[in-house]
Design an enzyme around this catalytic site. Sequence first.
Site, mmCIF file in Angstrom:
data_model
loop_
_atom_site.group_PDB
_atom_site.id
_atom_site.type_symbol
_atom_site.label_atom_id
_atom_site.label_comp_id
_atom_site.label_asym_id
_atom_site.label_seq_id
_atom_site.Cartn_x
_atom_site.Cartn_y
_atom_site.Cartn_z
ATOM 1 N N ALA A 119 33.747 44.730 41.696
ATOM 2 C CA ALA A 119 32.914 45.561 40.457
ATOM 3 C C ALA A 119 32.474 46.784 40.737
ATOM 4 C CB ALA A 119 31.809 44.548 40.098
ATOM 5 N N ASN A 175 27.225 40.407 44.769
ATOM 6 C CA ASN A 175 28.328 40.420 45.884
ATOM 7 C C ASN A 175 28.663 41.743 46.216
ATOM 8 O OD1 ASN A 175 29.336 37.567 46.346
ATOM 9 N ND2 ASN A 175 29.063 37.500 44.066
ATOM 10 N N HIS A 203 26.341 49.747 38.005
ATOM 11 C CA HIS A 203 26.159 49.781 39.370
ATOM 12 C C HIS A 203 25.997 51.262 39.735
ATOM 13 C CE1 HIS A 203 26.845 45.676 40.044
ATOM 14 N NE2 HIS A 203 28.017 45.866 39.598
HETATM 15 N N1 NAD Z 1 32.959 40.968 44.469
HETATM 16 C C1 NAD Z 1 32.548 41.292 43.314
HETATM 17 O O1 NAD Z 1 32.462 42.139 42.928
HETATM 18 C C2 NAD Z 1 32.417 40.200 42.319
HETATM 19 C C3 NAD Z 1 32.597 40.530 40.950
HETATM 20 C C4 NAD Z 1 32.604 39.467 40.081
HETATM 21 C C5 NAD Z 1 32.145 38.164 40.494
HETATM 22 N N2 NAD Z 1 32.328 37.921 41.732
HETATM 23 C C6 NAD Z 1 32.239 36.197 42.091
HETATM 24 O O2 NAD Z 1 33.369 35.870 41.957
HETATM 25 C C7 NAD Z 1 33.076 34.323 41.872
HETATM 26 C C8 NAD Z 1 33.870 33.836 40.354
HETATM 27 O O3 NAD Z 1 33.251 34.563 39.232
HETATM 28 P P1 NAD Z 1 33.625 34.133 37.820
HETATM 29 O O4 NAD Z 1 32.955 35.006 36.861
HETATM 30 O O5 NAD Z 1 35.089 33.752 37.551
HETATM 31 O O6 NAD Z 1 32.610 32.797 38.015
HETATM 32 P P2 NAD Z 1 32.776 31.540 36.883
HETATM 33 O O7 NAD Z 1 31.357 30.858 36.957
HETATM 34 O O8 NAD Z 1 33.294 32.062 35.445
HETATM 35 O O9 NAD Z 1 33.912 30.664 37.587
HETATM 36 C C9 NAD Z 1 33.795 29.872 38.791
HETATM 37 C C10 NAD Z 1 34.601 28.702 38.717
HETATM 38 O O10 NAD Z 1 34.616 28.143 40.260
HETATM 39 C C11 NAD Z 1 34.221 26.660 40.135
HETATM 40 N N3 NAD Z 1 33.954 26.333 41.510
HETATM 41 C C12 NAD Z 1 32.460 26.724 41.703
HETATM 42 N N4 NAD Z 1 32.490 26.145 43.303
HETATM 43 C C13 NAD Z 1 33.437 25.554 43.361
HETATM 44 C C14 NAD Z 1 33.884 24.906 44.528
HETATM 45 N N5 NAD Z 1 33.030 24.800 45.621
HETATM 46 N N6 NAD Z 1 35.211 24.380 44.526
HETATM 47 C C15 NAD Z 1 35.983 24.435 43.679
HETATM 48 N N7 NAD Z 1 35.666 25.364 42.398
HETATM 49 C C16 NAD Z 1 34.224 25.571 42.235
HETATM 50 C C17 NAD Z 1 33.403 26.569 38.941
HETATM 51 O O11 NAD Z 1 33.616 25.174 38.394
HETATM 52 C C18 NAD Z 1 34.078 27.698 37.997
HETATM 53 O O12 NAD Z 1 35.150 26.787 36.935
HETATM 54 C C19 NAD Z 1 31.641 34.034 41.549
HETATM 55 O O13 NAD Z 1 31.116 33.848 42.941
HETATM 56 C C20 NAD Z 1 31.150 35.759 41.483
HETATM 57 O O14 NAD Z 1 29.746 35.844 41.759
HETATM 58 C C21 NAD Z 1 32.378 38.736 42.685
#
Ligand code: NAD
Length: 252
Positions: A119, A175, A203
Amino acid sequence: MIRIGLLGCGNIGHIIARHAEEFTIPAVYDTIPERAGEIAGICKGEAFRDFGAFLNADTDIVVEAASVGAVRAHAKAVLLHKKNLVIMSVGALNDSTFKEDLIATARKTGTKIYIPSGAIFGLDNLKIGQISPLTKLLLKTTKNPQSLGLSVAKRQQIFSGKANECIKSYPKNVNVSVAMGLAAGQDADVELWVDPAADKNTHEIFIEGSFGESYIRVTNVPSPDNPATSYLAALSILSLIKNIDSPLVIGT
Ligand SMILES: NC(=O)c1ccc[n+]([C@@H]2O[C@H](COP(=O)([O-])OP(=O)(O)OC[C@H]3O[C@@H](n4cnc5c(N)ncnc54)[C@H](O)[C@@H]3O)[C@@H](O)[C@H]2O)c1
């Protein structure tokens, strides 16, 4: 075409599935089977209920877009199956013992672990901190309180301290601060603010060092289905995949 195994079928997973043109997604997995089924329908892949079977599917790379817990539970197995791994829930690498074990496993299996820019902008050049340590590395994040499940009347700071502490309290929201620390080779400082008037995630990154100083402000459009996630984060995975095999490596 690169074949992706998609671990996590939420908001980011949907965006990746909808852009499956220059790559295919033969396998998807989510702890909520209905979500995996829905995404499999979009990308014409197979939804797996068993993680071992998901790993054995014909894929080149696993894209994790699930949770810190998913990385902790599955990342090592992915690498041991000789598949490259993209990690979005980079907060999992805050645990240095876990991180070092993953790196050692990747080295042993000849695989790679990719951390997309997510992000923010600027993750590429933060790596200069590994050559010449930075004197300031601060992330100031502002979000709508709703995206953190909070209800507050006015703008206020809810955390100030080191990234490795912040991620423990807000594993879904900072993150990028852990990614910044990994890039720079030093833990970032974090200020987390909530503002009921904020309709976008912001950010701000303050960097100082022997090179001079830099200020980056990223105003992110929240993803429609999940206001905690920035659309830029999903786009950064797509650009990583698009360029992954290119002989021309830019901005690394
Ligand atoms: N690095 C970055 O800049 C950044 C930016 C945005 C989001 N993220 C991270 O990316 C991830 C996904 O984001 P999102 O918005 O799609 O989230 P979201 O909540 O919309 O979707 C996450 C999905 O993963 C599934 N899930 C969770 N734990 C699981 C597991 N142990 N095994 C299998 N499936 C599992 C959930 O059921 C859900 O369907 C999050 O951890 C979020 O914090 C990182």
